[in-house]
Design a protein around this motif. Sequence first.
Motif, PDB file in Angstrom:
ATOM      1  N   PRO A 191       2.250   5.291  -8.077  1.00  0.00           N
ATOM      2  CA  PRO A 191       0.912   4.953  -8.549  1.00  0.00           C
ATOM      3  C   PRO A 191       1.123   3.971  -9.672  1.00  0.00           C
ATOM      4  O   PRO A 191      -0.010   2.918  -9.784  1.00  0.00           O
ATOM      5  CB  PRO A 191       0.171   5.962  -8.722  1.00  0.00           C
ATOM      6  CG  PRO A 191       1.111   7.114  -8.069  1.00  0.00           C
ATOM      7  CD  PRO A 191       2.572   6.804  -7.909  1.00  0.00           C
ATOM      8  N   ARG A 203       0.713  -1.287   0.036  1.00  0.00           N
ATOM      9  CA  ARG A 203      -0.038  -0.105   0.052  1.00  0.00           C
ATOM     10  C   ARG A 203       0.965   1.354  -0.094  1.00  0.00           C
ATOM     11  O   ARG A 203       0.713   2.250  -0.694  1.00  0.00           O
ATOM     12  CB  ARG A 203      -1.010  -0.048   1.308  1.00  0.00           C
ATOM     13  CG  ARG A 203      -2.078   0.967   1.264  1.00  0.00           C
ATOM     14  CD  ARG A 203      -3.114   0.766   2.415  1.00  0.00           C
ATOM     15  NE  ARG A 203      -3.194  -0.706   2.660  1.00  0.00           N
ATOM     16  CZ  ARG A 203      -3.234  -0.977   3.980  1.00  0.00           C
ATOM     17  NH1 ARG A 203      -3.306  -0.362   4.835  1.00  0.00           N
ATOM     18  NH2 ARG A 203      -3.257  -2.324   4.314  1.00  0.00           N
ATOM     19  N   ARG A 244       2.434   1.769  -3.472  1.00  0.00           N
ATOM     20  CA  ARG A 244       1.486   2.144  -4.330  1.00  0.00           C
ATOM     21  C   ARG A 244       1.429   3.701  -4.338  1.00  0.00           C
ATOM     22  O   ARG A 244       1.047   4.443  -5.234  1.00  0.00           O
ATOM     23  CB  ARG A 244       0.172   1.377  -4.185  1.00  0.00           C
ATOM     24  CG  ARG A 244      -0.979   1.621  -5.043  1.00  0.00           C
ATOM     25  CD  ARG A 244      -1.022   1.322  -6.267  1.00  0.00           C
ATOM     26  NE  ARG A 244      -0.948   0.077  -6.679  1.00  0.00           N
ATOM     27  CZ  ARG A 244      -0.020  -0.576  -7.605  1.00  0.00           C
ATOM     28  NH1 ARG A 244       0.280   0.164  -8.627  1.00  0.00           N
ATOM     29  NH2 ARG A 244      -0.358  -1.941  -7.765  1.00  0.00           N
TER      30      ARG A 244
END
Length: 65
Positions: free
Chosen positions: A43, A36, A39
């Motif tokens: 992205p 997470r 990310r």
Amino acid sequence: MRGPATRQRRPLRILVAPSGFKEGLDVSDVATAIARGVRRAIPDCEIAVVPIFDGGEGFTRALVG
């Protein structure tokens, strides 16, 4: 003729493979949290999440899950 502007860039590929945090945190939760964070920072990357189990705590849970 193909120049740098016509080449398609492949996304960065990242492997997240923690081996555990002893009795403090579940390795699957740790792997998910790391992914997470990656990310958020990158992205467009491709992330493979592969928690590593050595037969210790959480091993049976991982097999069942």
